[in-house]
Design a protein around this motif. Structure first.
Motif, mmCIF file in Angstrom:
data_model
loop_
_atom_site.group_PDB
_atom_site.id
_atom_site.type_symbol
_atom_site.label_atom_id
_atom_site.label_comp_id
_atom_site.label_asym_id
_atom_site.label_seq_id
_atom_site.Cartn_x
_atom_site.Cartn_y
_atom_site.Cartn_z
ATOM 1 N N SER A 31 39.803 35.028 39.636
ATOM 2 C CA SER A 31 39.288 34.383 38.425
ATOM 3 C C SER A 31 37.926 33.742 38.695
ATOM 4 C CB SER A 31 40.279 33.335 37.934
ATOM 5 O OG SER A 31 39.782 32.679 36.782
ATOM 6 N N GLU A 32 37.800 33.093 39.868
ATOM 7 C CA GLU A 32 36.509 32.495 40.231
ATOM 8 C C GLU A 32 35.442 33.560 40.445
ATOM 9 O OE1 GLU A 32 37.288 30.125 43.642
ATOM 10 O OE2 GLU A 32 38.392 28.577 42.541
ATOM 11 N N LEU A 33 35.862 34.677 41.072
ATOM 12 C CA LEU A 33 34.914 35.778 41.277
ATOM 13 C C LEU A 33 34.459 36.345 39.941
ATOM 14 C CD1 LEU A 33 33.460 37.803 43.134
ATOM 15 C CD2 LEU A 33 35.576 39.167 43.134
ATOM 16 N N GLN A 34 35.412 36.459 39.024
ATOM 17 C CA GLN A 34 35.080 36.991 37.709
ATOM 18 C C GLN A 34 34.045 36.110 37.006
ATOM 19 O OE1 GLN A 34 38.518 37.568 35.226
ATOM 20 N NE2 GLN A 34 37.316 37.531 33.347
ATOM 21 N N GLU A 35 34.216 34.769 37.110
ATOM 22 C CA GLU A 35 33.278 33.862 36.473
ATOM 23 C C GLU A 35 31.893 33.927 37.132
ATOM 24 O OE1 GLU A 35 33.724 32.094 33.800
ATOM 25 O OE2 GLU A 35 35.800 32.792 33.570
ATOM 26 N N ALA A 36 31.891 34.231 38.438
ATOM 27 C CA ALA A 36 30.604 34.262 39.163
ATOM 28 C C ALA A 36 29.813 35.539 38.908
ATOM 29 C CB ALA A 36 30.853 34.110 40.669
ATOM 30 N N LEU A 37 30.445 36.589 38.444
ATOM 31 C CA LEU A 37 29.773 37.865 38.221
ATOM 32 C C LEU A 37 29.178 37.923 36.823
ATOM 33 C CD1 LEU A 37 32.372 40.273 39.872
ATOM 34 C CD2 LEU A 37 30.116 39.639 40.788
ATOM 35 N N THR A 58 29.261 43.972 33.356
ATOM 36 C CA THR A 58 28.868 44.759 34.528
ATOM 37 C C THR A 58 30.127 45.353 35.147
ATOM 38 O OG1 THR A 58 29.039 42.851 36.012
ATOM 39 C CG2 THR A 58 26.886 43.268 34.969
ATOM 40 N N PRO A 59 29.999 46.503 35.832
ATOM 41 C CA PRO A 59 31.186 47.105 36.474
ATOM 42 C C PRO A 59 31.906 46.166 37.432
ATOM 43 C CG PRO A 59 29.412 48.694 36.380
ATOM 44 C CD PRO A 59 28.817 47.398 35.926
ATOM 45 N N PRO A 60 31.208 45.376 38.255
ATOM 46 C CA PRO A 60 31.940 44.457 39.145
ATOM 47 C C PRO A 60 32.774 43.444 38.366
ATOM 48 C CG PRO A 60 29.715 44.776 39.947
ATOM 49 C CD PRO A 60 29.766 45.403 38.595
ATOM 50 N N ARG A 61 32.204 42.953 37.232
ATOM 51 C CA ARG A 61 32.952 41.987 36.415
ATOM 52 C C ARG A 61 34.220 42.639 35.839
ATOM 53 N NH1 ARG A 61 31.502 37.119 33.627
ATOM 54 N NH2 ARG A 61 33.355 36.475 32.440
ATOM 55 N N GLU A 97 38.107 41.639 36.562
ATOM 56 C CA GLU A 97 39.063 41.333 35.494
ATOM 57 C C GLU A 97 40.336 42.160 35.658
ATOM 58 O OE1 GLU A 97 37.018 42.053 31.885
ATOM 59 O OE2 GLU A 97 35.830 40.209 31.962
ATOM 60 N N GLN A 98 40.154 43.452 35.969
ATOM 61 C CA GLN A 98 41.311 44.329 36.165
ATOM 62 C C GLN A 98 42.151 43.862 37.354
ATOM 63 O OE1 GLN A 98 40.313 48.447 36.635
ATOM 64 N NE2 GLN A 98 42.460 49.114 36.754
ATOM 65 N N ALA A 99 41.482 43.485 38.451
ATOM 66 C CA ALA A 99 42.206 42.996 39.627
ATOM 67 C C ALA A 99 42.939 41.707 39.309
ATOM 68 C CB ALA A 99 41.224 42.785 40.781
ATOM 69 N N GLY A 100 42.303 40.837 38.518
ATOM 70 C CA GLY A 100 42.959 39.594 38.130
ATOM 71 C C GLY A 100 44.204 39.845 37.299
ATOM 72 N N THR A 101 44.114 40.817 36.378
ATOM 73 C CA THR A 101 45.275 41.157 35.547
ATOM 74 C C THR A 101 46.434 41.661 36.403
ATOM 75 O OG1 THR A 101 43.838 41.723 33.693
ATOM 76 C CG2 THR A 101 46.083 42.594 33.640
#
Length: 459
Positions: free
Chosen positions: A259-265, A269-272, A276-280
């Protein structure tokens, strides 16, 4: 254990049937033996009476003419009781002397009472007729000895066999009842084990009180098997709970980091999107571990300490109200049918609510493009039935037992959201509340029914 054994169960007892069968064989042998003895004694008695008749005729054969024979017969008649011995001499001119009258009927002579003498034998006579001195001599011996012999054997049968039969039957019933009681204890233990109550055991007094007995040995071995099975299942559950517990915290941390990584990206963008998919997926894994821990807790029985009286109708109204919007968003509808009177059961309100939530979520998820879900409650014969029905593809009958297992999913459901623990949790909650769970065909769709024991309406 059942407080009383009904007559059918006692009569179905193998020991009782064996005792009655053996008793029947013994009494059949005794009856046959007694019958042969009776026939032999009766034949011997009859032969003795007939021999005595022949011997008596020797006294009368000395008379050379009718007059002399008449005098001898008259004297013998006065000395004899007609009920024991009948004697008559019919002379050539038809005159008769003796203590009875005789008449010729067909090919035999029939004895009747002489008015001047006592009554005849009520048992009849063995008769012997002999032409003598130009006339016919008729002598009869009463059949009373045969009747007495028959009465004696009947008395032996009544006063010896009947009490023996009653005592043997009572003993057989007692043995059968005791054996049936012990067999019932073993049967009930097997039923409990089959239904998942692994703590069930054959009572100690049925095992230790009769060491060496075959039923005691079976009960002891059944207890050993149950203890081994309970220990094995407990170990598996503990391992499952330990794994879920140990992995739950790391997975939650991974979910937070993602979740923190998602907010930082940067957005869009593909990384974001990948984050999100990994978080789900991480959240789904955490939900699986949470459900596994919940099922382990339920199967351990610890929530029973929180059991209280719950109005299942009011609870169902609250849960369906929460999910009405979800059903409408899926293009369907959720309805509730219940009586106005309270529907009280004994249980854990939170677990019962979670169980109903799982059923409604499954129905929305698998109920088709426009899921129509009907929740219904009814009360009948001291039980409350809760059912959730949908019009989706349903579950094949061969798969209905399997879907209650943990992590089991139908082949067609593997591409839809879920973890295969929804119905497993429902099954665990139903077992904890001793409710009967049934999956049936809604034609089309699925009906999940739970039957609870109702409690009193008063507090």
């Amino acid at each position: 254990m059942k407080a009383r054994l009904n007559r059918a169960e006692i009569l179905a007892s193998t020991p009782l049937r064996q005792a009655l069968g053996l008793m029947g064989i013994v009494f059949a042998i005794l009856l046959v033996t007694l019958g042969f003895a009776y026939v032999a004694l009766r034949s011997s008695t009859e032969d003795s009476i007939r021999a005595d008749l022949k011997q008596q005729t020797a006294v009368f054969q000395v008379a050379a003419n009718p007059e002399t024979l008449s005098v001898i017969v008259s004297a013998e008649a006065r000395a004899s009781d007609p009920s024991e011995r009948a004697i008559a001499f019919v002379m050539s001119d038809g005159r008769q002397v003796g203590n009875v009258r005789v008449t010729h009927q067909g090919d035999r002579w029939v004895i009747s009472r002489h008015p001047e003498y006592a009554p005849l034998s009520k048992h009849g006579y063995f008769t012997l007729t002999m032409p003598l001195a130009g006339g016919l001599l008729v002598i009869g011996e009463s059949r009373a000895p045969i009747a007495e012999l028959t009465s004696t054997f009947l008395a032996i049968l009544v006063f010896s066999f009947v009490p023996s039969l009653l005592v043997s039957a009572a003993y057989g019933a007692w043995v059968g009842m005791r054996a049936r009681k012990r067999v019932s204890a073993i049967e009930e233990t097997l039923d409990d084990l089959t239904e998942g109550r692994l703590e069930a055991r054959v009572p100690r007094d049925e095992v230790k009180a009769r060491k060496g007995d075959d039923l005691a040995r079976i009960g002891a071995r059944l207890n050993v098997m149950a203890e081994t099975q309970e220990a094995t299942v407990a170990a598996l559950r503990q391992v499952s709970a330990d794994i879920a517990h140990d992995l739950k915290t790391p997975m939650q941390r991974i979910s937070v980091l993602l979740s923190e990584l998602q907010e930082a990206l940067p957005e869009d963008t593909p990384p974001r999107a990948l984050a999100e998919q990994a978080g789900t997926e991480a959240e789904r894994a955490v939900a699986v571990f949470h459900s596994l821990l919940r099922i382990a807790q339920i199967e351990g029985g610890s929530p029973k300490a929180r059991f209280a009286r719950v109005d299942l109708g009011a609870l169902a109204a609250d849960i369906t109200e929460l999910y009405e919007a979800s059903a409408e968003e899926a293009g369907g509808a959720l309805t509730l049918q219940r009586p106005d009177a309270p529907l009280m059961v004994h249980g854990d309100r939170g677990l019962l609510g979670q169980m109903l939530s799982n059923l409604i979520e499954n129905a929305i998820r698998h109920g088709g493009p426009a899921p129509k879900i009907a929740v219904a409650l009814s009360r009948e014969r001291g039980a409350i039935t809760l059912s959730v029905a949908d019009h989706g593809p349903g579950i094949p009958e061969a798969e209905r037992e399997k879907v209650l297992r943990r992590l089991y999913r139908l082949e067609r459901s593997r591409t839809t959201p879920g973890n295969g623990l929804g119905l497993a949790l429902v099954h665990a909650v139903a077992g904890l509340h001793e409710a009967e769970l049934e999956l049936s065909d809604n034609r089309p769709g699925l009906i999940v029914s739970l039957r609870f024991a109702a409690t009193g309406q008063s507090a």
